[in-house]
Each structure stands twice: as C-alpha cells, then as structure tokens.
Write a protein that holds these residues in place. Structure first.
Motif, mmCIF file in Angstrom:
data_model
loop_
_atom_site.group_PDB
_atom_site.id
_atom_site.type_symbol
_atom_site.label_atom_id
_atom_site.label_comp_id
_atom_site.label_asym_id
_atom_site.label_seq_id
_atom_site.Cartn_x
_atom_site.Cartn_y
_atom_site.Cartn_z
ATOM 1 N N PHE A 159 0.826 -1.206 0.000
ATOM 2 C CA PHE A 159 0.000 0.000 0.000
ATOM 3 C C PHE A 159 0.865 1.263 0.000
ATOM 4 O O PHE A 159 0.345 2.368 0.097
ATOM 5 N N TYR B 277 -1.170 3.771 -3.260
ATOM 6 C CA TYR B 277 -2.140 4.109 -2.210
ATOM 7 C C TYR B 277 -1.633 5.200 -1.265
ATOM 8 O O TYR B 277 -2.401 5.712 -0.443
ATOM 9 N N ALA C 242 -8.581 2.841 2.157
ATOM 10 C CA ALA C 242 -7.897 3.140 0.898
ATOM 11 C C ALA C 242 -8.382 2.238 -0.228
ATOM 12 O O ALA C 242 -8.488 2.674 -1.380
ATOM 13 N N VAL D 252 -6.414 6.163 -6.240
ATOM 14 C CA VAL D 252 -5.352 5.384 -6.876
ATOM 15 C C VAL D 252 -5.220 5.781 -8.339
ATOM 16 O O VAL D 252 -4.113 6.021 -8.845
#
Length: 255
Positions: A190, A194, A234, A241
C-alpha cells in the motif's frame, strides 16, 4: 522539507477516506487488532480466497519471509535481475546464500530466458520485480506466466508487484496464477499508489501451504490498528489510486 526521490513516495498523499478512518480509530490504539477485517477486504477486492492472503508490515516483511523460508538451514542461491530491487538479493547474502545477477536486456527488461537458463539444483529463490525497479519495464504477462509454470516446484518464485498499479488497469497480475502454481508468491504494498508508506501495510498472496511455510518466521501481532483502518478505507477509494497513477503518467511524459 527534504524529499528523497529514490524512495518513490506518493507525493499526493493518502486518500482522504484513509485519513478519516484513522482519525476515527485513534482512541482505539489501546486495543490489539485481533480481527481479519483487512484480509476480508483484500479477499473481496482481489476476488481471491481468504486463506490465500497474508498481511504484513509493508511488503518488505513478505520479502523477508521469502528469503528466510528459502535459506534457513539451507544453502543455495537466488536468481534476480540486474539492476533490480536490491532487497531480496541483499537479504539472501546476509543469510549466507549467494546471488546470480542476470543482466537486463538491451531495452532494460528482465531477461526471463537467461534467468531460466541460470536455474540449477542449488536454486532456492527466483526474484521477479514487475514492473521492475529501477528500470520501470514490465514483462509480457504471457511470457511471465510460461516462465513461472516452467520453474520446478521446489523453487520459490517471488513476484514483487509493488508498482503493479502503474502498469495500467488492463495489465494482468500474476495473483490468479497462484491457484495453479504452488511455488508462486506475490508481494503487494500500500506504500506506492495508495500513498500509505508511513503506516507500513503490505500483503502476500500464495497457496495456504506456502503461506504456512512463511508464517513460521513471523513474530505474530504484526498488524497495526491504525494501518489496518487506513488500508481498508484506501481500498474503497480507487479514484484516488487512479488519480495518483494518472498524475505520475503525465509527469513521466512531461519529463
């Protein structure tokens, strides 16, 4: 503020949904995260069975598990590209293994044919960074799939997809292939697209037997109450994204 560009931190930050989720859970920091909410969210997002997922403190922890499981009380070598991400070969050498570094092709891509030719009885781990860091090249997914299926099952194949979002939404991840290949481990993070590098969330995808082999080296309780909330939120904000990826693409074209 000093910025180290080689770290590839997301300059657009985290999703506002992730920030809000963390703020709502700040007063729960006194509680251990004894739940599988992130695993459940990932299973739904990836359309993969829950028992194929192992969450981690960044994908670095998955890479560490891969090397430990390959070289603990075991001699041999890792095959990797050159240049490619340094983590797996560096850990291999620290744990007493050796590294076969295969030069990239003239267009800076990983040379799968040469990597395959380098396999021998002492090969324990093959490291495939796709898209490759630092060259940025992506492999033809059909060629990569053929390569993976041709590797003997006793050799662990680590496909590092830390930058997979930047390959484009139509690019095929190797995650579905884990259902077929018993020795395939996919590492995801992530930290990049992200924008959650600071809270350290990653995960691995592999068949349950392979994940059990990895978790022998886990200290346990490696999840973080706030990072779990950030990652779950997220996942729900794919617009963020896409914005991050699109802005990076435009910046690349400008450069």
């Amino acid at each position: 503020m000093r910025v180290q560009l080689s770290l590839n931190e997301n300059p657009f930050g985290a999703s506002h949904l992730a920030i809000e989720a963390v703020s709502r859970r700040m007063f729960g920091m006194n509680r251990y995260p004894f739940h599988d909410r992130l695993e459940d969210a990932l299973a739904e997002h990836l359309e993969m069975p829950r028992n194929y997922l192992l969450t981690s403190s960044g994908s670095t922890e998955i890479l560490n598990f891969a090397v430990l499981s390959s070289f603990y009380n075991n001699h041999g070598h890792t095959i990797t590209g050159q240049p490619s991400y340094f983590d797996i070969p560096g850990r291999t050498e620290r744990f007493g293994g050796t590294v076969k570094r295969i030069p990239v092709t003239k267009d800076w891509g990983l040379d799968l044919d040469a990597m395959k030719a380098a396999i021998d009885d002492d090969t324990r781990l093959i490291n495939i960074c796709n898209p490759n860091n630092p060259t940025g090249q992506i492999l033809d997914p059909d060629a990569l799939e053929r390569f993976i299926l041709d590797v003997p099952e006793h050799i662990l194949i680590l496909v590092d997809e830390a930058y997979i979002e930047f390959a484009g939404e139509s690019y095929r991840s190797m995650i579905p292939l884990t259902k077929q290949a018993k020795n395939l481990l996919i590492a995801r993070t992530f930290s990049k697209a992200y924008g959650l590098a600071g809270v350290r969330v990653g995960y691995g995808v592999a068949q349950p037997d392979l994940l059990a082999r990895l978790t022998k080296f886990s200290a346990g309780l490696n999840k973080n109450t706030l990072s779990v909330e950030a990652a779950i939120a997220a996942l729900q904000d794919q617009n963020h994204v896409r914005h991050s990826v699109d802005m990076v693409r435009k910046g690349r074209e400008y450069l």
